[in-house]
Scaffold this motif. Structure first.
Motif, PDB file in Angstrom:
ATOM      1  N   GLU A 185       0.857  -1.283  -0.089  1.00 28.92           N
ATOM      2  CA  GLU A 185       0.107   0.060   0.007  1.00 28.92           C
ATOM      3  C   GLU A 185       0.757   1.119   0.071  1.00 28.92           C
ATOM      4  OE1 GLU A 185      -3.716   1.311   2.386  1.00 28.92           O
ATOM      5  OE2 GLU A 185      -1.944   1.641   3.206  1.00 28.92           O
ATOM      6  N   ILE A 186       0.648   2.250  -0.881  1.00 29.79           N
ATOM      7  CA  ILE A 186       1.330   3.453  -0.816  1.00 29.79           C
ATOM      8  C   ILE A 186       0.535   4.532  -0.568  1.00 29.79           C
ATOM      9  CG2 ILE A 186       2.944   4.496  -2.447  1.00 29.79           C
ATOM     10  CD1 ILE A 186       2.553   1.745  -3.996  1.00 29.79           C
ATOM     11  N   GLY A 187       1.328   5.559   0.177  1.00 27.46           N
ATOM     12  CA  GLY A 187       0.799   6.968   0.569  1.00 27.46           C
ATOM     13  C   GLY A 187      -0.829   6.495   1.229  1.00 27.46           C
ATOM     14  N   GLY A 188      -0.910   5.576   1.809  1.00 20.95           N
ATOM     15  CA  GLY A 188      -2.130   5.521   2.538  1.00 20.95           C
ATOM     16  C   GLY A 188      -3.495   5.583   1.518  1.00 20.95           C
ATOM     17  N   GLY A 189      -3.203   5.338   0.306  1.00 16.90           N
ATOM     18  CA  GLY A 189      -4.509   5.416  -0.445  1.00 16.90           C
ATOM     19  C   GLY A 189      -4.379   6.850  -1.184  1.00 16.90           C
ATOM     20  N   LYS A 190      -3.817   7.736  -0.566  1.00 18.43           N
ATOM     21  CA  LYS A 190      -4.066   8.937  -1.202  1.00 18.43           C
ATOM     22  C   LYS A 190      -2.979   9.564  -2.088  1.00 18.43           C
ATOM     23  CE  LYS A 190      -5.956  10.825   3.155  1.00 18.43           C
ATOM     24  NZ  LYS A 190      -5.412  10.027   4.474  1.00 18.43           N
ATOM     25  N   ILE A 191      -3.307  10.438  -2.886  1.00 19.03           N
ATOM     26  CA  ILE A 191      -2.280  11.102  -3.962  1.00 19.03           C
ATOM     27  C   ILE A 191      -1.265  11.799  -3.033  1.00 19.03           C
ATOM     28  CG2 ILE A 191      -3.783  13.066  -4.254  1.00 19.03           C
ATOM     29  CD1 ILE A 191      -2.602  13.136  -7.082  1.00 19.03           C
ATOM     30  N   GLY A 192       0.162  11.664  -3.566  1.00 20.40           N
ATOM     31  CA  GLY A 192       1.102  11.841  -2.911  1.00 20.40           C
ATOM     32  C   GLY A 192       1.373  13.557  -3.301  1.00 20.40           C
ATOM     33  N   ALA A 193       2.179  14.325  -2.440  1.00 25.57           N
ATOM     34  CA  ALA A 193       2.391  15.705  -2.354  1.00 25.57           C
ATOM     35  C   ALA A 193       3.029  15.829  -3.874  1.00 25.57           C
ATOM     36  CB  ALA A 193       3.145  16.084  -1.551  1.00 25.57           C
ATOM     37  N   LEU A 194       4.113  15.197  -4.298  1.00 20.11           N
ATOM     38  CA  LEU A 194       4.785  15.482  -5.550  1.00 20.11           C
ATOM     39  C   LEU A 194       3.764  15.044  -6.662  1.00 20.11           C
ATOM     40  CD1 LEU A 194       7.455  16.235  -6.623  1.00 20.11           C
ATOM     41  CD2 LEU A 194       8.244  14.000  -6.751  1.00 20.11           C
ATOM     42  N   SER A 195       3.205  14.012  -6.591  1.00 20.24           N
ATOM     43  CA  SER A 195       2.339  13.844  -7.685  1.00 20.24           C
ATOM     44  C   SER A 195       1.182  14.734  -8.075  1.00 20.24           C
ATOM     45  CB  SER A 195       1.440  12.103  -7.500  1.00 20.24           C
ATOM     46  OG  SER A 195       2.336  11.178  -7.040  1.00 20.24           O
ATOM     47  N   GLN A 196       0.657  15.194  -7.008  1.00 22.42           N
ATOM     48  CA  GLN A 196      -0.176  16.352  -7.029  1.00 22.42           C
ATOM     49  C   GLN A 196       0.228  17.629  -7.720  1.00 22.42           C
ATOM     50  OE1 GLN A 196      -4.177  16.021  -5.632  1.00 22.42           O
ATOM     51  NE2 GLN A 196      -3.938  17.778  -7.254  1.00 22.42           N
ATOM     52  N   LYS A 197       1.579  17.823  -7.163  1.00 15.42           N
ATOM     53  CA  LYS A 197       2.157  19.162  -7.732  1.00 15.42           C
ATOM     54  C   LYS A 197       2.558  18.845  -9.227  1.00 15.42           C
ATOM     55  CE  LYS A 197       6.151  22.134  -6.878  1.00 15.42           C
ATOM     56  NZ  LYS A 197       7.359  22.130  -6.319  1.00 15.42           N
ATOM     57  N   LEU A 198       2.870  17.709  -9.651  1.00 13.98           N
ATOM     58  CA  LEU A 198       3.359  17.695 -11.022  1.00 13.98           C
ATOM     59  C   LEU A 198       2.085  17.727 -11.713  1.00 13.98           C
ATOM     60  CD1 LEU A 198       5.611  14.456 -10.621  1.00 13.98           C
ATOM     61  CD2 LEU A 198       6.191  16.687 -11.961  1.00 13.98           C
ATOM     62  N   TYR A 199       0.864  17.170 -11.130  1.00 11.74           N
ATOM     63  CA  TYR A 199      -0.317  17.109 -12.064  1.00 11.74           C
ATOM     64  C   TYR A 199      -0.824  18.700 -12.051  1.00 11.74           C
ATOM     65  CZ  TYR A 199      -5.343  16.383 -13.173  1.00 11.74           C
ATOM     66  OH  TYR A 199      -6.502  16.318 -13.812  1.00 11.74           O
ATOM     67  N   ASP A 200      -0.883  19.477 -10.947  1.00 12.51           N
ATOM     68  CA  ASP A 200      -1.312  20.647 -11.074  1.00 12.51           C
ATOM     69  C   ASP A 200      -0.506  21.682 -12.014  1.00 12.51           C
ATOM     70  OD1 ASP A 200      -3.289  20.136  -9.312  1.00 12.51           O
ATOM     71  OD2 ASP A 200      -2.139  20.789  -7.626  1.00 12.51           O
ATOM     72  N   ASN A 201       0.787  21.425 -12.075  1.00 16.17           N
ATOM     73  CA  ASN A 201       1.735  22.118 -12.901  1.00 16.17           C
ATOM     74  C   ASN A 201       1.582  21.727 -14.371  1.00 16.17           C
ATOM     75  OD1 ASN A 201       3.737  24.289 -11.597  1.00 16.17           O
ATOM     76  ND2 ASN A 201       3.146  22.670 -10.008  1.00 16.17           N
ATOM     77  N   LEU A 202       1.605  20.489 -14.654  1.00 18.52           N
ATOM     78  CA  LEU A 202       1.432  19.952 -16.262  1.00 18.52           C
ATOM     79  C   LEU A 202      -0.084  20.384 -16.614  1.00 18.52           C
ATOM     80  CD1 LEU A 202       2.955  18.201 -18.157  1.00 18.52           C
ATOM     81  CD2 LEU A 202       1.874  16.327 -17.103  1.00 18.52           C
ATOM     82  N   THR A 203      -0.997  20.140 -15.893  1.00 13.31           N
ATOM     83  CA  THR A 203      -2.278  20.396 -16.487  1.00 13.31           C
ATOM     84  C   THR A 203      -2.358  21.763 -16.518  1.00 13.31           C
ATOM     85  OG1 THR A 203      -3.259  20.096 -14.498  1.00 13.31           O
ATOM     86  CG2 THR A 203      -3.457  18.124 -15.920  1.00 13.31           C
ATOM     87  N   GLY A 204      -1.876  22.729 -15.658  1.00  9.54           N
ATOM     88  CA  GLY A 204      -1.899  24.301 -15.441  1.00  9.54           C
ATOM     89  C   GLY A 204      -1.151  24.594 -16.741  1.00  9.54           C
ATOM     90  N   ILE A 205      -0.162  24.347 -17.253  1.00  7.63           N
ATOM     91  CA  ILE A 205       0.520  24.628 -18.575  1.00  7.63           C
ATOM     92  C   ILE A 205      -0.321  24.218 -19.560  1.00  7.63           C
ATOM     93  CG2 ILE A 205       2.504  24.178 -19.985  1.00  7.63           C
ATOM     94  CD1 ILE A 205       4.382  23.932 -17.274  1.00  7.63           C
ATOM     95  N   GLN A 206      -0.876  23.030 -19.472  1.00  3.68           N
ATOM     96  CA  GLN A 206      -1.484  22.484 -20.734  1.00  3.68           C
ATOM     97  C   GLN A 206      -2.750  23.265 -21.106  1.00  3.68           C
ATOM     98  OE1 GLN A 206      -2.003  18.555 -19.234  1.00  3.68           O
ATOM     99  NE2 GLN A 206      -0.379  17.743 -20.884  1.00  3.68           N
ATOM    100  N   THR A 207      -3.299  23.954 -19.973  1.00  2.00           N
ATOM    101  CA  THR A 207      -4.809  24.806 -20.055  1.00  2.00           C
ATOM    102  C   THR A 207      -4.335  26.207 -19.802  1.00  2.00           C
ATOM    103  OG1 THR A 207      -5.204  24.247 -17.730  1.00  2.00           O
ATOM    104  CG2 THR A 207      -6.084  22.727 -19.194  1.00  2.00           C
ATOM    105  N   GLY A 208      -3.156  26.600 -20.084  1.00  2.00           N
ATOM    106  CA  GLY A 208      -2.869  28.014 -19.878  1.00  2.00           C
ATOM    107  C   GLY A 208      -3.214  28.687 -18.570  1.00  2.00           C
TER     108      GLY A 208
END
Ligand code: COI
Length: 356
Positions: free
Chosen positions: A319-342
């Protein structure tokens, strides 16, 4: 490249419930076709109403699988622009796949321009709710009719578009992944590093069996020793071990993902230590046991950043991260989709604006 446009006079109703889009289920009104013959090269680019391809039963791709594809995305930015994310990388990779599968290369600038033209025609189909985009699926098939085994002399390139939501039904919630220890995906010298249809056909038995056990996808191990981690069915894989981000090196059996590359570039711009190297599944089990397996996430055009909440290896359930999204994964998601959507600035020059 000159492109003829034949407008669809019976357009479909566009989806209004973006939350119910799913992935790749709805197709737009038009598609792009480009043909190849030895005499004319790639020619006759045309945008036509979406519809069936008519193939003779002896068409060689139906028998011997000379068929490659790509996946990229278009977005509507917050200020109303239509953009694609790193389309040059996908066009380049399509030609790399073409080379491996004896398919003639296409001029990358011509193809990029033709895809942009199709996206422009269909820009009214780009969904703009969070987590949605217009998925772009270019593919090339061998179209000569014969039953002997040899490369086709004629090809068709087709591009279709699908307004899509998250690839996994879980969305951004962590997925459960099964470590495959019986089937293998690729060996060096094979086709694991390119995007050919056969790679995915060969993965289906494993995917079906793991899904019957309650897992979303499988994590592939190397085809020789069954020790080294390769990739997941529809994404590359990353581990955060004791603060250090590691991902399997591109050793000739793994798909060189565009999102994988973007994540590595983004992390190094933030000063986060990354390493592309061989990783054994035992190393991951040991890291988990000693409590230093901080996060696991997948990357892919369709999957974006997809956190992994459980890795199952034989009898061992990690089990990884207690079933929750990790801080780095979330930061990467936010930044990547943030750049993609302007929503965020694009310091990397990844966003390609589709203009008239
Ligand atoms: C993509 O991420 O674009 C892919 O092609 C993966 C999968 C949908 C086959």
């Amino acid at each position: 490249m000159k492109i003829d446009i034949q407008k669809n006079i019976q357009p479909k109703a566009k989806p209004t419930d973006h939350g119910a889009l799913g992935f790749g289920k709805i197709l737009t009104d038009h598609m792009l076709l480009i043909d190849y013959t030895r005499e004319q090269g790639w020619h006759d680019a045309r945008i036509v109403p979406y519809g069936p391809l008519s193939l003779d039963p002896a068409t060689c791709c139906l028998h011997y699988g000379q068929l490659i594809f790509e996946g990229l995305k278009a977005y509507k930015t917050t200020d109303g622009k239509t953009v694609m994310f790193r389309p040059d990388q996908n066009v380049k990779r399509l030609n790399a796949s073409a080379k491996r599968m004896c398919i003639p290369a296409i001029d990358e600038g011509d193809l990029l321009g033709a895809i942009a033209r199709l996206v422009k025609v269909e820009e009214g189909w780009i969904p703009d709710s969070p987590g949605t985009s217009l998925y772009i699926r270019p593919f090339i098939l061998g179209t000569e009719q014969f039953l002997g085994v040899h490369p086709s002399e004629t090809y068709t390139l087709c591009v279709i578009l699908s307004p899509s939501g998250p690839y996994y039904k879980e969305g951004l919630a962590p997925v459960r992944i099964y470590v495959e220890d019986s089937y293998v995906r690729a060996v060096a010298g094979g086709t694991g590093t390119v995007k050919c249809a056969g790679n995915y056909a060969a993965s289906l038995a494993s995917q079906k069996e793991s899904q019957a056990k309650g897992y979303s996808q499988v994590l592939w191990l190397d085809g020789i020793e069954r020790r080294y981690i390769e990739e997941v069915g529809a994404m590359n894989i990353f581990f955060v071990i004791d603060g250090q981000v590691v991902t399997p090196a591109l050793t000739g059996t793994i798909l060189p993902g565009v999102t994988r590359k973007s994540v590595l570039e983004m992390l190094s711009s933030w000063g986060v230590p990354t390493s592309e190297r061989k990783i054994t599944i035992q190393e991951i089990a040991d890291a988990h046991k000693s409590g230093v397996l901080d996060e696991v996430f997948g990357t892919g055009t369709a999957a974006v950043i997809s956190p992994v909440g459980e890795l199952r290896w034989g009898d061992l359930s990690m089990e990884i991260g207690g079933g929750k999204i990790g801080a780095l994964s979330q930061k990467l998601y936010d930044n990547l989709t943030g750049i993609q959507t302007g929503k965020l600035a694009d310091p990397f020059g990844w966003v390609y604006e589709v203009v008239g």
